[in-house]
Design a protein around this motif. Structure first.
Motif, PDB file in Angstrom:
ATOM      1  N   ASP A   1       0.760  -1.142   0.061  1.00 19.96           N
ATOM      2  CA  ASP A   1       0.042  -0.161  -0.042  1.00 19.96           C
ATOM      3  C   ASP A   1       0.871   0.907  -0.020  1.00 19.96           C
TER       4      ASP A   1
ATOM      5  N   GLU B   1      -6.031   5.935   0.841  1.00 19.94           N
ATOM      6  CA  GLU B   1      -7.385   5.558   0.950  1.00 19.94           C
ATOM      7  C   GLU B   1      -8.638   6.286   0.336  1.00 19.94           C
TER       8      GLU B   1
ATOM      9  N   GLU C   1      -8.095   8.225  -2.182  1.00 18.76           N
ATOM     10  CA  GLU C   1      -7.950   8.218  -3.563  1.00 18.76           C
ATOM     11  C   GLU C   1      -8.624   6.663  -4.276  1.00 18.76           C
ATOM     12  N   ASN C   2      -8.434   5.857  -3.349  1.00 22.62           N
ATOM     13  CA  ASN C   2      -8.957   4.702  -3.768  1.00 22.62           C
ATOM     14  C   ASN C   2     -10.506   4.149  -3.531  1.00 22.62           C
ATOM     15  N   ASN C   3     -11.201   5.302  -3.061  1.00 20.32           N
ATOM     16  CA  ASN C   3     -12.686   5.099  -2.651  1.00 20.32           C
ATOM     17  C   ASN C   3     -13.543   6.211  -3.629  1.00 20.32           C
TER      18      ASN C   3
END
Ligand SMILES: Nc1ncnc2c1ncn2[C@@H]1O[C@H](COP(=O)(O)OP(=O)(O)O)[C@@H](O)[C@H]1O
Ligand SMILES: Nc1nc2c(ncn2[C@H]2C[C@H](O)[C@@H](COP(=O)(O)O)O2)c(=O)[nH]1
Length: 217
Positions: free
Chosen positions: A126, A213, A215-217
């Motif tokens: 990550d 986190e 950016e990934n959602n």
């Protein structure tokens, strides 16, 4: 599942920060094989003879750690497999590995990285955390830690080896694009002995994880 990997030159503070992060994030820490490493002292005694063997030894151990880490939930690894090539090619450039050894090694590393990709749904860490230190700080910390075979008194030619290794990390980090990355200033933050520095460093890392986190959602 969160996988963090540390990166940085010898003595940068990777193991120290790994321990702090594992405690803070309540995750398991995976350390590089040093105390139980039979080849490491041999390498420092005779790099010409043992550079290739040491590299294979580390690659095998790292692969093992990664396999164990990926079967677990959250974890922190104290050196990334992505730095292997940097360390080996430095030694090869110093004439400690021949062309065939370089070819075999590069091929093996490529194969292992592909194998890691197929091991788990988690294909990349990550976050890669690079602890950057100046050359002077690197020498200071190696001395502070006191592993006998790493000391300049043991082998004065280590000065040039360490200097070149430290300088190659800048280019390496710039080019690194396998996963999100952050650089921690290991000169500025004495996160081992100063509680305030430790809090600041952990905050920087947690903020970066939050940003990823988001950016990934
Ligand atoms: N930010 C820091 N401030 C003060 N001392 C440090 C810092 N980082 C590491 N050290 C000290 O430097 C030495 C090397 O640190 P270590 O974590 O073993 O480095 P690495 O795992 O990168 O080789 C240890 O004695 C450690 O206590
Ligand atoms: N030639 C290589 N040496 C390596 C490699 N990985 C680690 N090391 C050496 C450097 C240190 O003496 C010791 C532990 O490393 P730290 O940075 O944790 O202090 O092992 C490698 O891939 N090649």
């Amino acid at each position: 599942m969160t996988v963090l990997v540390l990166a940085g030159t010898i003595g940068a503070g990777k193991s120290s920060l790994t321990e702090m992060l594992a405690e803070e994030l309540e995750t398991q820490a995976f350390y590089e094989s040093v105390h139980d490493n039979k080849v490491l002292p041999l390498f420092y005694e005779n790099p010409q003879k043992y550079a290739f063997l040491l590299q294979i030894y580390f690659l095998n151990k790292r692969f093992d750690s990664i396999k164990r880490a990926l079967s677990d939930n959250n974890n922190v690894l104290d050196r990334s497999i992505y730095e292997d090539s940097l360390l080996f090619h430095l030694n090869a450039d110093l004439g400690r590995a021949d062309e065939t050894e370089v070819e075999v090694y590069d091929d093996l590393l490529k194969n292992m990285l592909e194998e890691i990709d197929s091991l788990s749904f988690k294909k990349r860490p990550d976050l890669l955390i690079h602890v950057k230190v100046s050359f002077d700080k690197m020498l200071e910390r190696i001395k502070k830690r006191g592993r006998q075979f790493e000391q300049l008194e043991y082998d004065p030619s280590l000065y040039d080896y360490y200097k070149e290794l430290n300088s190659r990390y800048d280019t390496w980090f710039e080019a690194f694009d396998i996963c999100p990355k952050i650089q921690i200033d290991g000169d500025k933050y004495d996160f081992v002995e100063n509680e305030q520095s430790k809090i600041q460093v952990l905050q920087q890392i947690k903020a970066k994880l939050k940003e990823i986190e988001g950016e990934n959602n």
